[in-house]
Design a protein around this motif. Structure first.
Motif, PDB file in Angstrom:
ATOM      1  N   GLU A 296      25.972   7.939 -22.811  1.00  0.00           N
ATOM      2  CA  GLU A 296      26.486   9.103 -22.098  1.00  0.00           C
ATOM      3  C   GLU A 296      25.559   9.472 -20.945  1.00  0.00           C
ATOM      4  N   PRO A 297      26.100  10.180 -19.940  1.00  0.00           N
ATOM      5  CA  PRO A 297      25.293  10.517 -18.761  1.00  0.00           C
ATOM      6  C   PRO A 297      23.975  11.225 -19.102  1.00  0.00           C
TER       7      PRO A 297
ATOM      8  N   SER B 112      28.723   2.939 -25.896  1.00  0.00           N
ATOM      9  CA  SER B 112      28.692   3.740 -24.680  1.00  0.00           C
ATOM     10  C   SER B 112      27.449   4.626 -24.626  1.00  0.00           C
TER      11      SER B 112
ATOM     12  N   ARG C 125      32.701   5.545  -6.257  1.00  0.00           N
ATOM     13  CA  ARG C 125      32.161   4.660  -7.290  1.00  0.00           C
ATOM     14  C   ARG C 125      31.905   3.258  -6.750  1.00  0.00           C
TER      15      ARG C 125
ATOM     16  N   SER D  55      31.530   1.196 -12.939  1.00  0.00           N
ATOM     17  CA  SER D  55      32.585   1.564 -13.881  1.00  0.00           C
ATOM     18  C   SER D  55      32.662   3.093 -13.973  1.00  0.00           C
TER      19      SER D  55
ATOM     20  N   ASN E 130      32.221   5.186 -16.395  1.00  0.00           N
ATOM     21  CA  ASN E 130      31.088   5.841 -17.071  1.00  0.00           C
ATOM     22  C   ASN E 130      29.750   5.438 -16.431  1.00  0.00           C
ATOM     23  N   GLN E 131      29.810   4.651 -15.372  1.00  0.00           N
ATOM     24  CA  GLN E 131      28.631   4.196 -14.623  1.00  0.00           C
ATOM     25  C   GLN E 131      27.649   3.406 -15.487  1.00  0.00           C
ATOM     26  N   ASN E 132      28.132   2.806 -16.534  1.00  0.00           N
ATOM     27  CA  ASN E 132      27.267   1.957 -17.361  1.00  0.00           C
ATOM     28  C   ASN E 132      27.301   0.500 -16.919  1.00  0.00           C
TER      29      ASN E 132
ATOM     30  N   THR F  31      21.794  11.437 -13.098  1.00  0.00           N
ATOM     31  CA  THR F  31      22.735  10.437 -13.581  1.00  0.00           C
ATOM     32  C   THR F  31      23.350   9.547 -12.515  1.00  0.00           C
TER      33      THR F  31
END
Lengths: 382, 70
Positions: free
Chosen positions: B22-23, B20, A131, A159, A161-163, A35
């Protein structure tokens, strides 16, 4: 084991893939493990990548101009610590050709034929935080009649949530231009550039990136090897590149679609569309691609030689004319041993004035064709 | 497409992005072939070639310096 078809891919993105037959728990664990490292790295690469590439380029026009460039290229990317990484590359390209045209297009060109050699190197150091990451880079390029030094800074923020990733870059380049035909010519050009980009995860199978870049150059832009060539002393360029990738689960394949809009203060407007398909088959990977490019002419471009009026802005450089271009390409890659990938790539390129978007290009432009062959070998040391 | 039309698209894209991910749903996105530049070396060489044969350049990153080829 997953096909690593991206020999020169950021090493942090290379991991064993998730076995579809694995239990859900294993799946989630595997996905979580990768991730932080997708899209825009939040951590340094986990291995040292050494890549070599050999380029063989040949172009030819109906007028009989031919130019060949061959260049070996060396690339290194390595972690220096838990929070630091470096990458560097170096190349020497040799160009040879013959141009029967008086107002030819090549650097170092003369009627007797062209031989030029360019050495170039660049290096980048990147520091990673939780981050965000920040990089500083330098680049140098040297030819008989052209020398360039450049530096750049880049920052990336992810961000929570790393999106979403925001990228901001700043660059400066200091170029010196001389000419083998005019020993007294010593000119300079300074270019400042800025880039802002947003990368957004849209779904588990879709990712989008949009980058806006602007560069502001002043100094000498004319071509000292072209008779009567006289261009403005400044150039402002705007490019907007949007890239979209989609993953097809049943095929284990990816589609890449890119579009770039470009405009500059010389009145050139251009559109570039590109599509590629990334397909894995056993230990092989096949990547066909198609590119379409179109540009309008610079305001001071003229098909006629000599110009109607002397002393005004003028260029007969066909690269500033109006035309369209198509590229057809294919790349094959194969894993030949653990962390060792070999690849070969061929592209065929053609420019025609009639291919300009929405109709007529510059009438006296002759079609130009080129073929590009690249062979690469990439090894990761872990 | 004009620049203004292009600008209108951006908020739509961002709106779509609000869903959103999710990871643990990022396995596909992590694959090397889903990287924007799976082969940066080849991308760099091609950018260099196109910049020496066409008037347009830029978008991929900040300029890494000039060359006598354009």
């Amino acid at each position: 084991m997953q096909l690593d078809l991206a020999p020169s891919a950021a090493p942090e993105q290379r991991r064993d893939s998730i076995d579809p037959a694995a239990t859900l728990g294993l799946l989630m664990a595997a996905a979580l493990a990768i991730t932080p490292e997708y899209a825009s790295a939040a951590t340094p690469p986990d291995g040292t990548l050494v890549g070599i590439k050999y380029l063989d380029y040949l172009d030819y026009s109906q007028e009989g101009d031919r130019m060949r460039v061959s260049a070996p290229l060396l690339y290194l990317s390595a972690p220096l610590s838990d929070a630091m990484a470096m990458e560097a590359s170096a190349t020497v390209d040799s160009m040879s050709g013959a141009s029967p045209e008086f107002h030819n297009t090549l650097s170092g060109a003369s009627k007797r034929g062209i031989h030029d050699r360019r050495t170039a190197a660049d290096a980048k150091l990147r520091r990673y935080f939780e981050r965000s990451n920040f990089a500083v880079g330098i680049a140098h390029s040297d030819e008989n009649d052209y020398r360039s030094n450049a530096a750049n800074l880049e920052g990336q923020w992810l961000s929570a949530n790393q999106n979403t990733t925001l990228t901001v870059g700043l660059g400066y380049s200091d170029d010196h231009i001389s000419s083998e035909n005019q020993p007294k010519l010593h000119e300079t050009r300074h270019t400042r550039s800025v880039l802002a980009g947003l990368t957004q995860v849209l779904s588990p199978d879709d990712i989008l990136q949009s980058n806006l870049s602007y560069s502001d150059g002043d100094g000498y832009f004319s071509d000292p090897y072209k008779a009567l060539d006289k261009r403005p002393a400044s150039r402002h360029q705007l490019a907007w590149l949007t890239r979209y990738n989609h993953y097809f689960t049943p095929l284990d394949a990816a589609l890449h679609l890119d579009y770039r809009y470009y405009r500059d203060s010389w009145n050139v407007r251009s559109h570039t569309l590109q599509a590629s398909w990334h397909q894995d088959i056993g230990s092989w990977s096949v990547i066909p691609s198609l590119r379409y490019y179109s540009q309008s002419a610079a305001s001071f471009y003229s098909d006629r030689f000599p110009p109607a009026k002397f002393g005004t802005l003028y260029s007969a450089d066909h690269r500033l004319g109006a035309f369209g271009a198509l590229t057809l390409g294919v790349k094959l890659a194969k894993i030949i041993a653990t962390d060792l990938v070999i690849d070969i790539q061929a592209e065929f390129y053609q420019q025609r004035s009639s291919w300009k978007l929405g109709g007529e290009g510059s009438p006296s432009l002759q079609p130009m064709s080129a073929r590009i062959i690249m062979i690469g070998l990439n090894k990761t040391f872990r | 497409m004009t620049l203004s039309r292009y600008l209108i698209l951006l908020p739509l894209i961002l709106l779509a992005a609000c869903s959103s991910v999710e990871p643990w749903q990022k396995g596909h996105l992590a694959k090397p072939k889903m990287a924007f530049d799976p082969d940066p070396l080849s991308a760099r060489l091609k950018q260099h070639i196109y910049a020496s044969k066409e008037a347009a350049s830029g978008g991929e990153g900040v300029a890494a310096g000039g060359c006598g080829c354009n």
